[in-house]
Design an enzyme around this catalytic site. Structure first.
Site, mmCIF file in Angstrom:
data_model
loop_
_atom_site.group_PDB
_atom_site.id
_atom_site.type_symbol
_atom_site.label_atom_id
_atom_site.label_comp_id
_atom_site.label_asym_id
_atom_site.label_seq_id
_atom_site.Cartn_x
_atom_site.Cartn_y
_atom_site.Cartn_z
ATOM 1 N N HIS A 31 0.948 -1.261 -0.159
ATOM 2 C CA HIS A 31 0.007 0.105 0.026
ATOM 3 C C HIS A 31 0.887 1.123 -0.069
ATOM 4 O O HIS A 31 0.455 2.382 -0.714
ATOM 5 C CB HIS A 31 -1.026 -0.106 1.274
ATOM 6 C CG HIS A 31 -1.784 -1.122 1.343
ATOM 7 N ND1 HIS A 31 -1.710 -2.269 2.389
ATOM 8 C CD2 HIS A 31 -3.085 -1.469 0.453
ATOM 9 C CE1 HIS A 31 -2.552 -3.117 2.030
ATOM 10 N NE2 HIS A 31 -3.613 -2.571 1.182
ATOM 11 N N ARG A 49 -3.660 -10.521 3.968
ATOM 12 C CA ARG A 49 -4.046 -11.700 4.505
ATOM 13 C C ARG A 49 -2.755 -12.788 4.837
ATOM 14 O O ARG A 49 -3.071 -13.627 5.378
ATOM 15 C CB ARG A 49 -5.028 -12.610 3.481
ATOM 16 C CG ARG A 49 -6.375 -11.810 3.067
ATOM 17 C CD ARG A 49 -7.150 -12.855 2.443
ATOM 18 N NE ARG A 49 -8.699 -12.187 2.391
ATOM 19 C CZ ARG A 49 -9.124 -11.381 1.382
ATOM 20 N NH1 ARG A 49 -8.233 -11.161 0.422
ATOM 21 N NH2 ARG A 49 -10.519 -11.428 1.556
#
Lengths: 298, 298
Positions: free
Chosen positions: A40, A190
């Protein structure tokens, strides 16, 4: 850095900013589901390069999760996310509640056909309708000039580019390269689900992609079926790996390359894409390639 | 009045206009399929009241017509349309070709559920997906502050308001009253299809709606079933009328009022909506009402 939780306030803030800059500022949107990592961060950094004002959105979007998927347990950590956004020099963080984004159940869905019918689209029915719908909402709220997405979710990039093209949305979808751990594991929120043994075995994904890319893609006589079979057998060396799909496709059109076709004969960009479960955790990884020149695009 | 046929040029023109006016101008969009009549003129006139710059679009949208419907034969007359637009003081007319709007077949569709499942939605499967998709394209191209639609297509207004709400589109859908001929026939580009006998018999639609509105809606004991039955029997007085639907619904939520419910007990706005074929021509008409006060809203 401004933290804004409601749509009206965000719109006002952006309007003021646009008026102040005589409409000359480029607004960049980085849509995320939070639990931010260096992948990100690289989107925010790219947004700083191309846009003048960077808006980060953090929203775990319920309608892109299927029944039995991990919506409830999806990792969240607002404090850490805000610290990372601040370090990255984000201008505005938009963190709406579910009620703010869906004050009533949405009756409207955006559906992209064909490019959503394979890979994660067939494993996760309805997933991409949820993605396109929420991204269009964010685009309508922020009205960005650019929106940044990671190529880890390559199919998502393809689907969103198709939506923006088909609906004449006035925004550029900017795909950004996959960011990996030093040992090759593609960053994903995840990954936190993985036990240490699963994490070790999950390295088989990136290793297989790299190995096939280095050993087969330069070979002028290699067929699509051989690439798929080689990827399969490499991934199956990990006893915990349960393969969901292993594919070789054109990108971003996502047409399957038939078994007998030589990679070398395909003039479009290609992608090798894999989805594999380790325990309860489903991981995806991919690699873009241009067989003619055997050069990474990312 | 500027006539613009391509998207890039239209965007540039609008951008210049917005910069010149310091972002203070309100842009109004009047989307039409052309063959303009006084109903459309009233939309343009309303747009002049509420918006500073009026953009009229003329585009017969193929994807909102079903197989066997009248896409090929839908009436077109660009010269007359431009003359009417000019008289109405329209600033920009956008007339794209099908290739300009759909350079490739659209893989993306916007689908609104529930409010599209009855009335014209059930008679014309896929119709509203085509409408919402093209209207969202026009909204993305023009980025208007207001978009004007006639209440003759009341369900279309309800569907578009739902879409704009659900997708956070930054535009106000402005519904405008039905315009009628002196004898009551609701204006429609499709009226041109009617033979003189069909046109005469088609008056039964507006007459039935007006009669029921005058004689029944004030009655505190009238049930939804009685309104539907009375409308039915009035329309059936015309031997050419082939009824598609006759309904009493809430508006704009479009929930069917159950047979035994007294209109007087419904606190929402109501609509009586009819679709009837005369020969090969399917006409629709409707009337909005607020039973508690028995006052027309349009």
């Amino acid at each position: 850095m401004k933290i804004i939780r409601n749509i009206v306030e965000l719109r006002q803030e952006l309007k003021q900013y646009r008026v102040k800059s005589n409409g000359e500022c480029r607004v960049g949107l980085v849509p995320t589901m939070g639990y931010l990592h260096e992948g990100h961060a690289s989107l925010m950094s790219r947004a700083h390069d191309l846009s003048d004002l960077v808006v980060l959105s953090i929203f775990v979007n319920p309608i892109q999760f299927g029944p039995g998927e991990d919506y409830e347990t999806y990792p969240r950590n607002e404090e850490q996310d805000l610290a990372l956004a601040d370090r990255q020099g984000v201008d505005i963080v938009f963190i709406p509640t579910v009620e703010e984004m869906y004050p009533t159940q949405t009756l409207t869905k955006i559906r992209v056909s064909e490019v959503t019918q394979l890979l994660c689209g067939s494993s996760r029915p309805g997933h991409f309708d949820g993605v396109t719908t929420v991204v269009s909402k964010l685009i309508h709220i922020v009205q960005p000039d650019q929106a940044y997405f990671g190529l880890k979710d390559a199919q998502q990039v393809a689907v969103l580019q198709q939506m923006v093209h088909d609906l004449n949305m006035n925004v550029e979808i900017v795909p950004c390269p996959i960011v990996r751990e030093e040992d090759g594991l593609a960053l994903s929120s995840r990954n936190v689900y993985l036990s240490s043994e699963e994490r070790k075995q999950a390295l088989v994904l990136s290793r297989s992609l790299f190995e096939v890319n280095e050993t087969m893609v330069n070979d002028e006589s290699v067929k699509a079926s051989e690439v798929r079979e080689r990827l399969m057998s490499l991934i199956q060396l990990s006893p915990m790996a349960v393969i969901d799909y292993v594919e070789v496709l054109t990108f971003p059109t996502l047409n399957r390359i038939n078994d007998d076709v030589l990679l070398n004969d395909v003039t479009e960009k290609l992608i090798m894409a894999v989805a594999v479960k380790f325990g309860n955790t489903r991981l995806i990884d991919n690699m873009l390639l241009t067989p003619k020149e055997a050069v990474f695009l990312v």
